[in-house]
Write an enzyme that holds these catalytic residues in place. Structure first.
Site, PDB file in Angstrom:
ATOM      1  N   LYS A 127       0.850  -1.177   0.000  1.00 37.31           N
ATOM      2  CA  LYS A 127       0.000   0.000   0.000  1.00 37.31           C
ATOM      3  C   LYS A 127       0.892   1.234   0.000  1.00 37.31           C
ATOM      4  O   LYS A 127       1.960   1.229   0.604  1.00 37.31           O
ATOM      5  CB  LYS A 127      -0.920   0.020   1.224  1.00 37.31           C
ATOM      6  CG  LYS A 127      -1.967  -1.083   1.237  1.00 37.31           C
ATOM      7  CD  LYS A 127      -2.870  -0.954   2.455  1.00 37.31           C
ATOM      8  CE  LYS A 127      -3.947  -2.033   2.452  1.00 37.31           C
ATOM      9  NZ  LYS A 127      -4.851  -1.915   3.630  1.00 37.31           N
ATOM     10  N   ASP A 131       8.404  -5.314 -15.191  1.00 36.69           N
ATOM     11  CA  ASP A 131       7.002  -4.981 -14.903  1.00 36.69           C
ATOM     12  C   ASP A 131       6.655  -3.629 -15.510  1.00 36.69           C
ATOM     13  O   ASP A 131       6.103  -2.755 -14.843  1.00 36.69           O
ATOM     14  CB  ASP A 131       6.764  -4.969 -13.394  1.00 36.69           C
ATOM     15  CG  ASP A 131       5.280  -5.028 -13.048  1.00 36.69           C
ATOM     16  OD1 ASP A 131       4.484  -5.385 -13.938  1.00 36.69           O
ATOM     17  OD2 ASP A 131       4.915  -4.725 -11.903  1.00 36.69           O
TER      18      ASP A 131
END
EC number: 2.7.11.1
Length: 987
Positions: A703, A814
């Site tokens: 997060k 990524d």
């Protein structure tokens, strides 16, 4: 009588401004119908009369006459347009008209006379600056520069009175939107004391000062609130502010709320109108974490239903018959008390007979009556502890975990010697315990069996053993053993030091406090990993002191006493242990290969802060006899990866690479538990207090919060559980390698910088720089129809950054739109040369948790899938070897989102046929170039023939230089900056 004479007759009869404008309009129309010679003879006679006759004195210097002079300039052969305006200036005609100077400058622009153009601009400034604002004078000239001189204004528009602006009150900024509140405040009078009667920090009675005055209708509180609302959302002010408003009417409270609600809906509708209604709002792609609730509910009452992985459709139109498998794994724990007491060797023999009988006819036996009670759901499983306590365990097996797990596939032979997969695992207790495990929740929808086995106590998950019944027997594969298998050998740096020097070096003062203290935390990154063994922080950062203390007590796996299990498989440690294993003769000891022909080169001198570790102190990462799964062709667990392939995201491999360099100086490690983080709460880490404001991002593994430090700096805090250090290492290496190559500015502007990293035993906190303008994904969502200038600008910058990343021997792994941050707005002063400038970077690449360091892994190839939806390259889909292809495909998919505003799906079935189903509009100048990039980046023949980034950059640069328009660029910049503001307001 000619047409011109007929048009001039009314003006000759009644000279007036209206008649002159009518005559000028008719002449402009006739000029398009008549030849230059016909127009010249008749029109010159009419203009001559206007200049000489006294009755035309009132209209002689009217600006409508400039329209006639403009038509005359087209047909003039001697003076032409510039000569006509020069004669008018000498006669002092129209010297106070801005239109006159603009038409004069336009004629200079048509003839490409830049110096004369500047002279006209100077004359306009000198003659008109007292009556007209300088910005109004220069605005028309700016457009002419863009049209005729390609925007190359230089210092032409430097205002001569810039110094005076320093002393002006509230001068404002150029091109700033008018404020609604300022317009309302402008209408409020100034009282006798010289202070503002209305505004912040004033004590004036609003009604007495603004409303209840004779012959004046001031603003009401409702109007002021509505104006502030429009300012907040970027709405323009109403021009009818002078109209009568019912300011003195006091509305009840609910009517005020209704008014505000209507204003809010109106503003939201306007913003929604700017988005493309034909496409959906894109959301960030992420890895699958757990099965959805619907599927979990379906498995509660039907345990034999296959899991989500088994039902996933293949990405290619290829039919394969999956081999029947019997899965033996230690990943899942579910058993009843009856299983613990009754499972013995006789039961194992009976189950083995049933399994063998089922293989004879190729069909698995019916297990519904014998082991139906042993199945557990995917969401919760019961595990028996040594004391007989039922423990409920949440299923944390992720989809990507199944793709990269320590799974070994056996052939028909039921025994196989397995290598130790925990080279760096510290010593554990050798005590054994009986664990009854159920395997019904694995991916393969094949019959499974429950078996009792002995194994050492381990906190981490053990080794999966998958029995492939369709695989060849091990004896038939012995022919291949003569082939030389690639062995992963890490060559140490050139400088060798003794162990004593090494121990002195690890306590150097440059290392931050807290290192080399015992801690028990698992280290993973954003890359999915299953079966991660427990690693303490001392061993993770290369502390050899702890390792040398227990080097005589290497971990081992003791074969269970069950005779049936010994028939199936056994596992022994690679490390020699005289206390547990029988002695091995010299002839039977495996010989290590000479590292001179190693497939992994050593780190070069510019790798960064390195530890002095000898090559003989670093054991091999894998052994020749060890098979490892790094992925699968169609996302099935039972796919076999050939020997020699390695998992680039393996934690053991990552630890080994990080042992070669010193930990970054901004890394702080603690052995206690990590503090909890919650929005609108303060969090103290290492003596520094962070004021957590709000959650701004969330993924499958971390997060991200916006926080403010004690020194009032706004930062982004990434909270990841469990703790992760690889991202800190790779960012530090990436920036160091760019700086070593003289690219300090790119390292600062384009690579994520971890300001501080706090690694606890349970979680890690990475403090990064905060960027308020969002990502390329938010940009794509906020732009309705992006201009090709901005698209070309962003694609070229992305290519330049990824090119240097690959040149630094690092695979990002990524690349996707939400991993490119927009760091700043585009300066409207940037021109044509901003494309390739090193001072104009506006994007930064983030999220390096999946990065692969190829400098020590030279010439290595990988197989398997990353697991990011819509961003797995064709090589991963086909099961072919890949290296940098993952970034090439991610770049092409990101480019498709930036150009078309939607995610593109991979199409095709073989090399040469792969493409993305992206729809680029025909009017887009970059259409052909984008399709060419997609074709080349998706159809890479092999790892040895990778596309050249310079070809892409050159292609887009040529389009930029050929099609660049200064006016179009400024409009595109304005829209881009508006999208940035919108993203900042949404946070």
């Amino acid at each position: 009588m000619s047409h011109i004479r007929v048009a001039f007759a009314p003006l000759d009869t009644n000279p007036s401004t209206c008649g002159l404008e009518t005559f000028a309009t008719q002449i402009e129309t006739l000029s398009q119908m008549m030849t230059a010679e016909e127009m010249k003879a008749e029109l010159y006679d009419c203009v001559r009369r206007i200049l000489r006759e006294q009755k035309f004195d009132q209209i002689r210097e009217n600006e409508a006459m400039l329209r006639l002079y403009k038509v005359m300039g087209r047909s003039s052969t001697n003076l032409k347009g510039r000569g006509i305006y020069e004669q008018l200036f000498k006669k002092d005609h129209f010297t106070g008209s801005l239109k006159f100077y603009l038409q004069w400058a336009e004629e200079c622009g048509k003839d490409q006379m830049l110096e004369e153009f500047k002279d006209v601009l100077k004359l306009a400034r000198d003659r008109l600056s007292e009556r007209i604002e300088m910005t109004a004078i220069e605005s028309g000239f700016r457009d002419l520069v863009d049209e005729y001189f390609n925007g190359e204004s230089g210092d032409m528009f430097t205002r001569p009175d810039e110094t005076m602006d320093l002393f002006r009150f509230n001068a404002g900024s150029k091109k700033k939107r008018r404020s609604s509140v300022c317009f309302l405040q402008h209408n409020v009078p100034i009282n006798n004391s010289g202070k503002a009667a209305f505004g912040p920090k004033t004590k004036t009675d609003l009604r007495q000062a603004c409303i209840d005055r004779p012959n004046y209708h001031g603003i009401s509180i409702e109007e002021f609130r509505f104006a502030k609302w429009k300012d907040t959302f970027g709405e323009d002010v109403d021009d009818d502010y002078r109209k009568r408003k019912d300011s003195g009417v006091v509305f009840v409270k609910h009517q005020v709320i209704d008014t505000d609600r209507q204003a809010r809906e109106e503003v939201e509708n306007r913003f929604n109108a700017n988005l493309n209604p034909r496409r959906r709002h894109l959301s960030p792609v992420s890895e699958k974490t757990v099965d959805d609730e619907e599927e979990k509910r379906s498995r509660i009452y039907s345990p034999l239903v296959a899991t989500k992985d088994a039902h996933r459709p293949a990405l290619r139109s290829k039919i394969e018959n999956p081999p029947a498998t019997v899965t033996l794994s230690s990943d899942t724990k579910s058993a009843s008390e009856k299983d613990v007491s009754d499972s013995d060797d006789a039961d194992d023999d009976e189950r083995l007979k049933i399994m063998t009988a089922g293989r004879k006819d190729g069909n698995p036996p019916d297990r519904s009556t014998s082991i139906s009670s042993n199945y557990s759901t995917a969401s919760a499983r019961t595990s028996k502890s040594g004391a007989g306590l039922d423990l409920m365990a949440e299923n944390k097996c992720l989809e990507a975990h199944a793709m990269f797990s320590d799974t070994v596939h056996l052939a028909s032979e039921k025994t196989m010697v397995l290598g130790d997969d925990s080279v760096f695992v510290p010593e554990r207790s050798l005590a054994t315990t009986q664990i009854v495990t159920d395997f019904s929740v694995l991916c393969d929808p094949d019959p499974t069996m429950t078996i009792t086995q002995e194994r050492p106590k381990k906190v981490s998950n053990g080794l999966n053993v998958v029995y492939d019944e369709a695989a060849e027997p091990e004896e038939s594969q012995k022919v291949e053993e003569s082939e030389v298998q690639p062995e992963i050998v890490l060559v140490s740096p050139v400088t060798q030091t003794s162990p004593a020097t090494m121990f002195n070096d690890i306590y150097d003062d440059e290392i931050e406090f807290g290192f080399f203290k015992p801690s028990r935390g698992n280290f993973v990154t954003s890359t999915p990993a299953q079966g991660v063994h427990l690693v303490n922080i001392d061993e993770y950062f290369g502390n050899k002191e702890e390792e040398s203390t227990h080097e005589q007590e290497a971990p081992v796996f003791v074969a269970p006493t069950s005779s049936t299990f010994s028939k199936l498989t056994r596992r022994k440690s690679l490390a020699a242990n005289q206390a547990v294993q029988p002695s091995v003769t010299e002839s039977s000891k495996p010989e290590r290969s000479d590292p001179k022909d190693s497939s992994i080169d050593c780190l070069t001198a510019n790798l960064g802060r390195r530890l002095s570790i000898g090559a003989d102190e670093i054991p091999n990462l894998t052994e020749n006899n060890e098979s490892e799964i790094t992925g699968c062709k169609i996302r099935r667990r039972s796919e076999i990866i050939k020997q020699g392939d390695i998992n680039p995201w393996d934690e053991t491999l990552r630890k080994k690479l990080m042992c070669l360099v010193r930990p970054p100086q901004n890394m702080h490690e603690f052995q206690e538990r990590a503090p909890k983080i919650q929005a609108l709460r303060d969090c103290e880490v290492s003596g520094e207090k962070l004021h957590i404001q709000t959650l701004i991002g969330q993924g499958g593994y971390a997060k991200v919060y916006r926080a403010v430090t004690d020194d009032q700096r706004t930062v982004a805090v990434k909270y990841e559980v469990p703790s992760c250090s690889w991202e800190v290492y790779i960012c530090d290496q990436m920036r160091n390698r760019l700086k070593d190559r003289g690219l300090e500015l790119m390292a600062k502007c384009c690579i994520m910088e971890v300001m501080d990293a706090y690694v606890y035993s349970t979680a890690s906190l990475l403090v990064n720089q905060y960027h308020e303008y969002g990502t390329l994904l938010e940009y794509a969502n906020n732009m309705k129809d992006p201009n090709w200038h901005i698209t070309c600008f962003l694609i070229t910058q992305m290519a330049r950054v990824v090119k240097e990343v690959h040149a630094s021997k690092i695979i990002h792994g990524d690349i996707k739109p939400d991993n490119f941050m927009i760091t700043r707005k585009i300066d409207d002063k940037w021109g044509k040369d901003a494309l390739m400038s090193n001072d104009s970077f506006v994007i930064k690449i983030i999220d390096w948790g999946r990065a692969i360091d190829m400098m020590p892994l030279k010439n290595q190839r990988f197989k398997g899938r990353a697991g990011t939806e819509a961003f797995d390259c064709p090589e991963m889909v086909d099961g072919r070897s890949w290296t940098y292809q993952a970034d090439y495909f991610g770049f092409a998919a990101t480019m498709a989102v930036v150009v078309a505003g939607k995610y593109a799906q991979l199409t095709g079935a073989s090399v040469g046929d792969y493409s993305l189903n992206v729809d680029i509009k025909r009017r887009n100048i970059l259409r052909d170039a984008c399709y060419d990039v997609i074709n080349r980046f998706l159809n890479i023949p092999s790892c040895d023939s990778l596309p050249d980034w310079n070809i892409l950059i050159k292609s887009f640069s040529e389009i930029w230089n050929e099609k660049f328009e200064a006016s179009g660029w400024r409009q595109a910049v304005s829209k881009f900056n508006e999208a940035c503001d919108l993203a900042a307001n949404q946070k």
